[in-house]
Design a protein around this motif. Structure first.
Motif, short mmCIF file in Angstrom:
data_model
loop_
_atom_site.label_atom_id
_atom_site.label_comp_id
_atom_site.label_asym_id
_atom_site.label_seq_id
_atom_site.Cartn_x
_atom_site.Cartn_y
_atom_site.Cartn_z
N LYS A 121 0.89 -1.12 0.02
CA LYS A 121 -0.18 0.18 0.13
C LYS A 121 1.03 0.99 0.22
CE LYS A 121 -4.96 0.15 2.29
NZ LYS A 121 -5.37 -0.47 3.73
N VAL A 122 2.32 0.84 0.85
CA VAL A 122 2.72 2.70 1.30
C VAL A 122 3.36 2.85 -0.34
CG1 VAL A 122 4.70 3.35 2.31
CG2 VAL A 122 2.65 2.30 3.47
N THR A 123 4.29 2.10 -0.70
CA THR A 123 4.93 2.36 -1.80
C THR A 123 3.29 1.79 -3.21
OG1 THR A 123 6.13 0.32 -1.42
CG2 THR A 123 6.08 0.56 -3.50
N HIS A 124 2.46 1.36 -3.64
CA HIS A 124 1.77 2.14 -4.23
C HIS A 124 1.27 3.80 -3.61
CE1 HIS A 124 -2.02 2.31 -6.36
NE2 HIS A 124 -1.71 1.21 -7.11
N MET A 180 2.12 7.30 -6.83
CA MET A 180 1.27 7.66 -7.16
C MET A 180 1.12 8.57 -6.92
SD MET A 180 -0.59 5.37 -8.81
CE MET A 180 -1.80 5.80 -10.12
N ARG A 181 2.05 9.44 -5.46
CA ARG A 181 2.31 10.89 -4.89
C ARG A 181 3.92 10.70 -6.21
NH1 ARG A 181 1.49 10.50 0.50
NH2 ARG A 181 -0.98 10.06 1.24
N ASP A 214 5.29 -2.60 -11.16
CA ASP A 214 6.09 -3.77 -11.35
C ASP A 214 6.53 -3.51 -10.57
OD1 ASP A 214 5.03 -4.93 -14.19
OD2 ASP A 214 6.21 -2.46 -15.79
N THR A 215 6.80 -2.59 -9.95
CA THR A 215 8.29 -1.94 -8.36
C THR A 215 7.54 -3.25 -7.18
OG1 THR A 215 8.01 0.64 -9.07
CG2 THR A 215 8.82 -0.72 -6.72
N LEU A 216 5.97 -3.10 -7.35
CA LEU A 216 6.01 -4.29 -6.48
C LEU A 216 6.29 -6.10 -6.54
CD1 LEU A 216 2.35 -2.96 -5.24
CD2 LEU A 216 4.40 -3.07 -4.00
N LYS A 217 5.51 -6.05 -8.13
CA LYS A 217 6.19 -7.39 -8.50
C LYS A 217 7.98 -7.39 -7.55
CE LYS A 217 4.48 -8.46 -12.39
NZ LYS A 217 4.63 -8.21 -13.61
#
Ligand code: TYM
Length: 332
Positions: free
Chosen positions: A212-215, A219-220, A278-281
């Motif tokens: 969640k934090v990474t996303h 997005m910000r 892609d970062t989360l993956k």
């Protein structure tokens, strides 16, 4: 065989900049070279961490190194303060480092601005300690990000000065290294420069951040109003997002967004969503592994001890020779 040395300050968790600037090279280098990788806990004292924070940060970085794939059997993976010979050589090398050159270091000048009420002598002589980290193992190659280039230059200066002063060729000339050819600079999300912990809470993508934090951070990320003309030059913010994409996304995905930018159909929301995905993956499996390793105190302890022994063996050899060269001879 070439000798390799590199380290990371334990100032919290590792971020994508640390990985792509340094650790990714460590992983490949441990397969082919004589490697010393360490946690620069003495360096981190310049910012006065509490003892509990210091210990926790060292533990976290050790777990992160191991989770990312550093193998204590293949390299010497150690904690800087476990090798007292480093502090001894630091004392000697400080005698041949001059105030003028230390004051001209870019990182010192930056710290004078950013931590005005804590401009301690350790900050001034930081490049000497870093040079010692490298010279004590007589390293040939130092895998680092672009931000460390000047420190490598200073390392060569200090090593050469010692050689010249004592008419020897004891220390080799270490070179900064990256498998990509050029040293890497991973941009941050706030558009202000390289990804760094000091860039504010939203600048860096940490391996420890949950999905969640990474996303949210991605997005910000800063963008601009969008391209107004075909093939318009990219602003720094958009360029940064593409640079990050190059690290984690497939080539055809990047090409699609590049084309959309060129013909002005790009939607930054989609670009960021793809980058986040892609970062989360990339991060999620490593993050899970970090948790496992951090809980395995026996593995951490074994790894640190093996690393300490290997690093000390090399450091003791160097320091004994340095004492002779300098002229410290025993009377007993
Ligand atoms: P440190 O702890 O700031 O960073 C650790 C490593 O990560 C790289 N890095 C980056 N690379 C690309 N893009 C970024 N945004 C980015 N952020 C960090 C750094 O270049 C570094 O390789 N002084 C060093 C630690 C050190 C050291 C040494 C390194 C102490 N002694 C001896 C090599 C050899 C430092 O503060 O790195």
């Amino acid at each position: 065989m070439k000798t390799v040395v590199s380290g990371i300050r334990p100032t919290g968790n590792l971020h994508l900049g640390n990985y792509f600037g340094a650790v990714k090279n460590f992983l490949q280098m441990q397969e082919e070279y004589n490697c010393y990788f360490f946690i620069a806990d003495i360096h981190s004292l310049t910012t006065h961490p509490t003892p509990a924070d210091l210990h926790q940060s060292v533990k976290t970085v050790l777990a992160e190194y191991l989770a990312m794939g550093l193998d204590p059997e293949k390299c010497a993976l150690f904690i800087q303060s476990d090798v007292p010979e480093i502090s001894e050589l630091y004392t000697y090398m400080n005698m041949n480092a001059y105030l003028g050159e230390l004051e001209r270091s870019a990182s010192f000048k930056e710290k004078v601005q950013t931590q005005r009420n804590n401009v301690n002598a350790g900050l001034l002589t930081y490049p000497v300690l870093m040079a010692v980290d490298i010279l004590i193992h007589k390293a040939d190659l130092v895998p680092v990000g672009k931000d460390q280039e000047q420190h490598l230059e200073m390392t060569r200066t200090f090593g050469n000065r010692f050689n010249h002063m004592y008419n020897t060729n004891f220390f080799p000339e270490p070179q900064a290294f990256s498998f990509t050819g050029d040293l890497v600079k991973v941009p941050g999300l706030t558009g202000s420069g390289k990804m760094s912990k000091s860039g504010g809470a939203n600048d860096a993508i940490f391996f420890s951040d949950d999905d969640k934090v990474t996303h949210k951070k991605i997005m910000r990320a800063k963008t601009d109003e969008g391209p107004k003309a075909m093939n318009q030059e990219m602003s720094t913010e958009i360029n940064n997002l593409f640079d990050l994409m190059h690290l984690v996304s497939e080539q055809d995905v990047i090409e699609t967004f590049r084309k959309q930018y060129a013909d002005c159909t790009i939607r930054y929301g989609d670009l960021k969503k793809q980058l986040a995905e892609d970062t989360l993956k990339f991060i999620a499996p490593v993050r899970e592994r970090i948790k496992e390793v951090e809980a395995d105190t026996e593995y951490l302890s074994r790894a640190a001890k093996t690393g300490m022994e290997k690093a000390r063996e090399s450091a003791i050899k160097t320091i004994e020779e340095v004492r002779q060269i300098i002229g410290f001879r025993k009377f007993y």
